[in-house]
Design an enzyme around this catalytic site. Structure first.
Site, PDB file in Angstrom:
ATOM      1  N   GLU A  39      -4.016   2.303  -7.209  1.00  0.00           N
ATOM      2  CA  GLU A  39      -4.323   3.421  -6.326  1.00  0.00           C
ATOM      3  C   GLU A  39      -3.345   4.559  -6.588  1.00  0.00           C
ATOM      4  O   GLU A  39      -2.238   4.575  -6.025  1.00  0.00           O
ATOM      5  CB  GLU A  39      -4.187   2.987  -4.860  1.00  0.00           C
ATOM      6  CG  GLU A  39      -5.126   1.863  -4.466  1.00  0.00           C
ATOM      7  CD  GLU A  39      -5.371   1.855  -2.958  1.00  0.00           C
ATOM      8  OE1 GLU A  39      -6.508   2.141  -2.568  1.00  0.00           O
ATOM      9  OE2 GLU A  39      -4.442   1.611  -2.197  1.00  0.00           O
ATOM     10  N   HIS A  89       0.858  -1.195   0.000  1.00  0.00           N
ATOM     11  CA  HIS A  89       0.000   0.000   0.000  1.00  0.00           C
ATOM     12  C   HIS A  89       0.895   1.246   0.000  1.00  0.00           C
ATOM     13  O   HIS A  89       1.967   1.251   0.603  1.00  0.00           O
ATOM     14  CB  HIS A  89      -0.897  -0.009   1.240  1.00  0.00           C
ATOM     15  CG  HIS A  89      -1.907   1.085   1.216  1.00  0.00           C
ATOM     16  ND1 HIS A  89      -1.601   2.377   1.604  1.00  0.00           N
ATOM     17  CD2 HIS A  89      -3.197   1.108   0.816  1.00  0.00           C
ATOM     18  CE1 HIS A  89      -2.674   3.138   1.449  1.00  0.00           C
ATOM     19  NE2 HIS A  89      -3.665   2.391   0.975  1.00  0.00           N
TER      20      HIS A  89
HETATM   21  P1  PGA Z   1      -9.239   6.506   0.465  1.00  0.00           P
HETATM   22  O1  PGA Z   1      -8.101   5.389   0.708  1.00  0.00           O
HETATM   23  O2  PGA Z   1     -10.458   5.770  -0.035  1.00  0.00           O
HETATM   24  O3  PGA Z   1      -9.447   7.114   1.830  1.00  0.00           O
HETATM   25  O4  PGA Z   1      -8.710   7.452  -0.542  1.00  0.00           O
HETATM   26  C1  PGA Z   1      -7.937   4.322  -0.172  1.00  0.00           C
HETATM   27  C2  PGA Z   1      -6.773   3.474   0.248  1.00  0.00           C
HETATM   28  O5  PGA Z   1      -5.804   4.012   0.808  1.00  0.00           O
HETATM   29  O6  PGA Z   1      -6.776   2.248   0.050  1.00  0.00           O
END
Ligand code: PGA
Length: 232
Positions: free
Chosen positions: A154, A85
């Site tokens: 992401e 992540h």
């Molecule tokens: P967020 O986070 O939906 O708060 O942008 C997503 C993540 O970090 O997996």
């Protein structure tokens, strides 16, 4: 619900709140993937939804004070783990090599990795977003016997900011990821993550290249998560 919804609760919720969270999610009877803090994983075990770790250590056991291994996570019923992540990569300096070792350990311990990839704002502005993501995937997956894996795209600049890429940009990157991962395994599922909320989930989930979403902030209220699942 035809697509995957994974909830990343990050370092949030008290013990009382997590027990309530579990109750509400179980009542919905929806097979979410839920990633609470490690200390809540045993308490959160459920046959309604799937349990996901947010991180783990790649050695099976030994003198690694403060760490929890994928072997231990697997022992208590964890089925998935987020790997790499962006908060791990950027706040805790997790390297490409760490990510690769963690993928190997997940495979050995029958945990399905959810490999998180994505470019920073600078990388996007400099036109290297696709190269960055390719490198993150290749270094994590090459020379491994990948049984099954999920990728979460992401973009770092979208996490927790309320800003999301255009639908076209999401599609382009998801299709790119599907092309790269086909070297390792057929039909890899790709989730979108970064500021997914009730007011954008419908548009995101309509995209063919999106197999699901990874939700952070908007997943902290279980009723909101259940509401979001109606668009999947
Ligand atoms: P967020 O986070 O939906 O708060 O942008 C997503 C993540 O970090 O997996």
């Amino acid at each position: 619900m035809n697509k995957i919804i994974a909830a990343n609760l990050k370092m949030n919720l008290s013990y009382d709140e997590i027990k309530e969270y579990k109750k509400v999610i179980e009542n919905s009877n929806i097979n979410f993937i839920i990633a609470p803090s490690n200390i809540y994983l045993s308490e959160m075990n459920s046959n309604i939804y799937s349990l996901c770790a947010q991180n783990g250590y790649y050695k099976d056991d030994g003198a690694y004070t403060g760490e929890v291994s994928f072997k231990q996570l697997s022992n208590i019923g964890v089925k998935y783990s987020l790997i790499g992540h962006s908060e791990r990569r950027h706040i805790f300096n997790e390297t490409l090599e760490d990510v690769s070792n963690k993928i190997t350990s997940c495979i050995e311990n029958n945990i399905m990795p959810i490999l998180c990839v994505g470019e920073t704002k600078d990388e996007r502005d400099n036109g290297i977003a696709f190269d960055v993501v390719t490198n993150q995937i290749d270094t994590a997956l090459s020379n491994k016997n990948i049984k099954d894996i999920i990728i979460a795209y992401e973009p770092v600049w979208s996490i927790g900011t309320g800003v999301i890429p255009t639908m076209n940009d999401i599609s382009l990157m998801h299709n790119h990821i599907k092309t790269i991962t086909s070297k390792y395994k057929d039909d890899v599922k790709v989730l979108y993550g970064g500021s997914v909320k009730l007011d954008n989930i419908e548009d995101i989930s309509k995209l063919d290249s999106v197999d699901g979403v990874l939700v952070g902030g908007a997943s902290l209220d279980p009723n909101n998560l259940i509401e979001m699942s109606k668009y999947m």
